[in-house]
Design a protein around this motif. Structure first.
Motif, PDB file in Angstrom:
ATOM      1  N   ARG A 149      36.778  39.856  44.554  1.00 24.30           N
ATOM      2  CA  ARG A 149      37.449  41.182  43.874  1.00 24.30           C
ATOM      3  C   ARG A 149      38.166  41.037  42.252  1.00 24.30           C
ATOM      4  O   ARG A 149      38.514  41.125  41.844  1.00 24.30           O
ATOM      5  CB  ARG A 149      37.806  41.955  44.381  1.00 24.30           C
ATOM      6  CG  ARG A 149      36.898  42.350  45.592  1.00 24.30           C
ATOM      7  CD  ARG A 149      37.972  43.839  46.348  1.00 24.30           C
ATOM      8  NE  ARG A 149      36.603  44.395  47.486  1.00 24.30           N
ATOM      9  CZ  ARG A 149      36.987  45.419  48.026  1.00 24.30           C
ATOM     10  NH1 ARG A 149      38.043  46.189  48.076  1.00 24.30           N
ATOM     11  NH2 ARG A 149      35.871  45.716  49.200  1.00 24.30           N
ATOM     12  N   GLY A 200      43.773  38.143  31.931  1.00 22.29           N
ATOM     13  CA  GLY A 200      44.167  38.824  32.947  1.00 22.29           C
ATOM     14  C   GLY A 200      45.056  39.019  33.230  1.00 22.29           C
ATOM     15  O   GLY A 200      45.520  40.342  33.890  1.00 22.29           O
ATOM     16  N   GLN A 229      45.279  42.865  32.057  1.00 19.19           N
ATOM     17  CA  GLN A 229      43.902  44.273  32.309  1.00 19.19           C
ATOM     18  C   GLN A 229      43.882  45.675  33.381  1.00 19.19           C
ATOM     19  O   GLN A 229      45.214  44.545  33.979  1.00 19.19           O
ATOM     20  CB  GLN A 229      42.929  43.341  32.525  1.00 19.19           C
ATOM     21  CG  GLN A 229      41.751  42.967  31.879  1.00 19.19           C
ATOM     22  CD  GLN A 229      41.117  41.695  32.431  1.00 19.19           C
ATOM     23  OE1 GLN A 229      40.619  41.847  33.041  1.00 19.19           O
ATOM     24  NE2 GLN A 229      40.626  41.058  31.336  1.00 19.19           N
ATOM     25  N   PRO A 253      39.884  46.667  38.849  1.00 21.62           N
ATOM     26  CA  PRO A 253      39.362  47.823  39.047  1.00 21.62           C
ATOM     27  C   PRO A 253      39.272  48.671  39.856  1.00 21.62           C
ATOM     28  O   PRO A 253      40.240  49.140  40.428  1.00 21.62           O
ATOM     29  CB  PRO A 253      38.017  46.802  39.222  1.00 21.62           C
ATOM     30  CG  PRO A 253      38.480  45.394  39.130  1.00 21.62           C
ATOM     31  CD  PRO A 253      40.073  45.644  39.041  1.00 21.62           C
ATOM     32  N   ALA A 298      30.773  35.863  41.757  1.00 25.45           N
ATOM     33  CA  ALA A 298      30.147  37.336  41.788  1.00 25.45           C
ATOM     34  C   ALA A 298      29.848  36.942  43.334  1.00 25.45           C
ATOM     35  O   ALA A 298      29.270  38.267  43.527  1.00 25.45           O
ATOM     36  CB  ALA A 298      29.223  37.157  40.611  1.00 25.45           C
ATOM     37  N   PRO A 351      34.820  45.365  42.707  1.00 27.57           N
ATOM     38  CA  PRO A 351      33.483  44.067  42.288  1.00 27.57           C
ATOM     39  C   PRO A 351      33.240  43.361  43.475  1.00 27.57           C
ATOM     40  O   PRO A 351      33.603  43.094  43.959  1.00 27.57           O
ATOM     41  CB  PRO A 351      34.568  43.278  41.354  1.00 27.57           C
ATOM     42  CG  PRO A 351      35.703  44.236  40.801  1.00 27.57           C
ATOM     43  CD  PRO A 351      35.575  44.673  41.784  1.00 27.57           C
ATOM     44  N   ARG A 391      37.409  38.404  40.388  1.00 28.95           N
ATOM     45  CA  ARG A 391      36.825  37.683  39.240  1.00 28.95           C
ATOM     46  C   ARG A 391      36.399  38.171  37.735  1.00 28.95           C
ATOM     47  O   ARG A 391      35.900  37.536  36.672  1.00 28.95           O
ATOM     48  CB  ARG A 391      34.972  37.539  39.786  1.00 28.95           C
ATOM     49  CG  ARG A 391      34.602  38.567  39.936  1.00 28.95           C
ATOM     50  CD  ARG A 391      33.082  38.345  40.214  1.00 28.95           C
ATOM     51  NE  ARG A 391      32.301  39.318  40.867  1.00 28.95           N
ATOM     52  CZ  ARG A 391      32.369  40.595  40.230  1.00 28.95           C
ATOM     53  NH1 ARG A 391      31.393  40.135  38.726  1.00 28.95           N
ATOM     54  NH2 ARG A 391      31.012  41.474  40.560  1.00 28.95           N
ATOM     55  N   THR A 392      36.769  40.065  37.914  1.00 32.53           N
ATOM     56  CA  THR A 392      36.910  40.472  36.755  1.00 32.53           C
ATOM     57  C   THR A 392      37.452  39.541  36.048  1.00 32.53           C
ATOM     58  O   THR A 392      38.075  40.040  34.344  1.00 32.53           O
ATOM     59  CB  THR A 392      36.132  41.824  36.370  1.00 32.53           C
ATOM     60  OG1 THR A 392      37.590  42.345  37.700  1.00 32.53           O
ATOM     61  CG2 THR A 392      35.586  42.916  37.425  1.00 32.53           C
ATOM     62  N   ARG A 393      39.222  39.106  36.101  1.00 25.30           N
ATOM     63  CA  ARG A 393      40.150  38.858  35.788  1.00 25.30           C
ATOM     64  C   ARG A 393      40.482  37.866  35.443  1.00 25.30           C
ATOM     65  O   ARG A 393      41.658  37.134  34.992  1.00 25.30           O
ATOM     66  CB  ARG A 393      41.391  39.794  35.843  1.00 25.30           C
ATOM     67  CG  ARG A 393      41.863  41.616  36.112  1.00 25.30           C
ATOM     68  CD  ARG A 393      42.388  42.061  36.253  1.00 25.30           C
ATOM     69  NE  ARG A 393      43.547  42.033  36.123  1.00 25.30           N
ATOM     70  CZ  ARG A 393      44.934  42.260  37.215  1.00 25.30           C
ATOM     71  NH1 ARG A 393      44.719  43.052  38.208  1.00 25.30           N
ATOM     72  NH2 ARG A 393      46.093  42.387  36.480  1.00 25.30           N
TER      73      ARG A 393
END
Lengths: 331, 295
Positions: free
Chosen positions: A297, A281, A284, A287, A310, A293, A299-301
């Motif tokens: 927030r 992560g 990256q 977002p 989520a 997200p 969680r995407t990384r």
């Protein structure tokens, strides 16, 4: 990554600044909204320095401006010395927030190019006609300029473009101190200075903090610098608080929020070996704050992310003494 | 900042020579304006021939063509009035009217522009509508309409002409304000306790107005022309008071064919003056633009 929790706040009476559920949104194109800061709470005790770290775009500077009500936050409560800033009239607000002073990243842009150093430093006094007699005012101005490491005799009649970046930043500090603030908000003030000047400035800040009994909000993307000067650190991610920790926690073996770990891993170290990015992560981007997200927030990384992240937003909880972490998976 | 360095690094003399020639033109324009303004200010002390009162020039030759050695170096007009003297007294009127019109325009337009740019919102929309309304009316028609209503005094002329400069200045100061209002020093001033009025007049105005100085010079030249046009049309300041416009107007009705100097002399002076103001404004704009970039 919630940070909607308030468990880390201390008793109301013991704090200088207390911010609850601060929310700032900006209108964007197509009727969408930028969620710059979404429900951040924190407090600053008298003479305490709180560091704010996070990537560019995570809302650190927005927090600083919202605390000053420049512009006012969309919602949330900002208490300075038990006065709620949001409830004040415009005039009263101007008077009250003088107790907080801002210093910005860009030293040149922070100074009106058409003013001389002496006028810049005396500007606040001039606004409030607090001068008393001119002799005393001039004396105090010179004293402050000398205090921040400028030669008052040389810079007195200079314009900002005749000074270096470091000197401009010192003028900004003197100007802020002129108002005898109880809280100094430093927004990335070291970022545009070179490394040797940075350390001078850090020492200057530490000294003035001690001399004037100042509380500070010290905002930076550089964890190393923040650790150097802060008593407590607030790790921000995309408009939320990831972790609040006492600075000592960084030196002991302990658990951290996965984002704090990522930040710690990205502090450059001088070693003989080639360093590979070790944490997932890291590479990256943040977002978009237009459409953050759901749930956590980060969680995407996050290497630990699961379905739960989520759906449910984690709250700040005291996972270790002096460490409040907003994560479902850190225990 | 980088200019002396660049000159020192230049290996050949060619760029330097080119620069010097450009400077010569600038110096010529500056000198012309300096002489003109100085002459206009000191006109009563220069011992000039009669410019206005035809009763005093009954013995003077009429329609004398320019001859530099004589008592009338630029000739005389139909009433025997001295052209040089009329040019200088005309400069007094033309320059005072157009410069004060620009000053009024800069003050009014600058204030409105900065207010619109800083406060935004409703105020901005109201001022914007006002600007567009003024811009929608052709300048000359507006002036003609005003000139027929107002008595033709120098003050009224200046006020009417300032209306031509105001909308453009509002636009430019507003745009500049938008840029300056983003700078941190405005936020810092507010943190120090500055109210709206102080931010507008003390923080923004000095910065914004300096950036419109070049444009003001261009406006001065435009308004000299506008003033001359009105006088030429006979709705500006009227004879016997000389202005460059009504001097050119004296060549009407076929007199220009017989006595071309009646038109050429004031037209040449008008041209040189307008050219000089324009050039000066243009050069200043370039120099300041460079500094903005290097910032």
């Amino acid at each position: 990554m919630a940070g909607t929790g308030k468990t880390h706040l201390r008793e109301a009476g013991s704090t200088l600044l207390r911010v609850e559920d601060l929310q700032v949104e900006f209108p964007a194109k197509g009727g969408r909204r930028v969620h710059a800061v979404s429900g951040i709470s924190f407090d600053v005790a008298p003479a305490e320095t709180v560091g704010f770290v996070g990537e560019s775009g995570c809302g650190k500077s927005t927090v600083a401006r919202a605390v000053m009500h420049l512009p006012a936050p969309n919602s949330g409560v900002v208490n300075l010395d038990d006065t709620e800033l949001g409830s004040l009239s415009a005039k009263k607000l101007r008077e009250t927030r003088v107790a907080m002073q801002l210093i910005f990243q860009d030293p040149m842009a922070s100074l009106n190019p058409r003013r001389k150093v002496k006028d810049l430093v005396q500007e606040g006094v001039e606004i409030w006609h607090r001068g008393g007699d001119r002799r005393a005012l001039e004396e105090r101005t010179r004293e402050l300029l000398d205090d921040v490491g400028l030669d008052s005799a040389t810079v007195w009649n200079r314009y900002p473009h005749e000074l270096s970046g470091g000197q401009c930043q010192r003028v900004s500090i003197a100007r802020a101190l002129m108002m005898r603030p109880s809280l100094l908000i430093c927004d990335e003030i070291l970022a545009s200075l070179d490394v040797s000047v940075q350390s001078q400035m850090l020492n200057l800040l530490k000294r003035t903090r001690a001399e004037h009994g100042l509380a500070m909000m010290f905002i930076s993307h550089d964890l190393g610098v923040v650790k150097n000067i802060s008593d407590r650190i607030l790790v921000m991610y995309l408009g939320k608080v990831a972790e609040v920790l006492e600075v000592e926690a960084l030196d002991r073996e302990t658990v951290h929020h996965p984002y704090t770990q990522l930040l710690l891993a990205s502090v450059p170290r001088v070693t003989g070996e080639r360093i590979k990015p070790s944490v997932a992560g890291a590479a990256q981007d943040l977002p978009s704050p237009l459409n953050p997200p759901s749930g956590c927030r980060f969680r995407t990384r996050c290497p630990l992310a699961t379905d739960r992240c989520a759906q449910q937003e984690p709250q700040l909880e005291e996972k270790r003494p002096g460490q409040f972490i907003a994560c479902h998976h850190v225990s | 900042m980088s200019a002396p360095e660049a000159a020192a690094l230049a290996p050949t003399a060619r760029p330097a020579r080119r620069r010097r020639r450009i400077d010569l033109l600038l110096w010529f324009c500056g000198a012309w304006l300096a002489v003109l303004i100085l002459a206009a200010i000191t006109a009563p002390m220069l011992g000039l021939q009669e410019a206005q009162d035809a009763a005093k020039t009954l013995l003077e030759p009429v329609y004398q063509p320019p001859s530099l050695g004589s008592t009338h170096p630029l000739g005389t007009n139909a009433l025997g009035l001295d052209m040089l003297s009329r040019i200088i007294y005309g400069a007094r009127v033309s320059l005072t009217v157009s410069i004060s019109a620009v000053l009024i325009g800069t003050f009014v337009g600058g204030t409105l522009g900065v207010i619109a740019g800083y406060l935004r919102g409703k105020v901005d929309r109201v001022i914007g509508t006002l600007t567009n309304t003024l811009l929608a009316v052709p300048a000359l028609i507006l002036l003609v309409a005003l000139a027929t209503v107002l008595r033709p005094s120098a003050l009224n002329m200046a006020l009417a002409l300032s209306l031509v400069a105001i909308p453009g200045l509002i636009r430019v100061t507003r745009a500049n304000t938008l840029a300056f209002a983003q700078r941190e020093f405005v936020t810092v001033a507010r943190a120090l306790g500055a109210g709206r009025a102080r931010v507008v007049f003390r923080e923004l105005m000095p910065n914004v107005l300096l950036s419109v100085v070049p444009m003001c010079l261009v406006y001065v030249s435009a308004l000299i022309v506008a003033e001359a046009s009105l006088s030429f049309l006979g709705i500006g300041l009227r004879p016997p008071q000389p202005t460059w416009g009504n001097m050119i107007g004296e060549g009407l009705n076929g007199k220009m064919e017989d006595y071309p100097h009646l038109v050429y002399v004031p037209a040449a002076v008008l041209f040189l003056t307008v050219f000089s103001f324009n050039l000066l404004g243009e050069r200043m704009r370039k120099r300041w633009d460079k500094r903005e970039v290097s910032l």
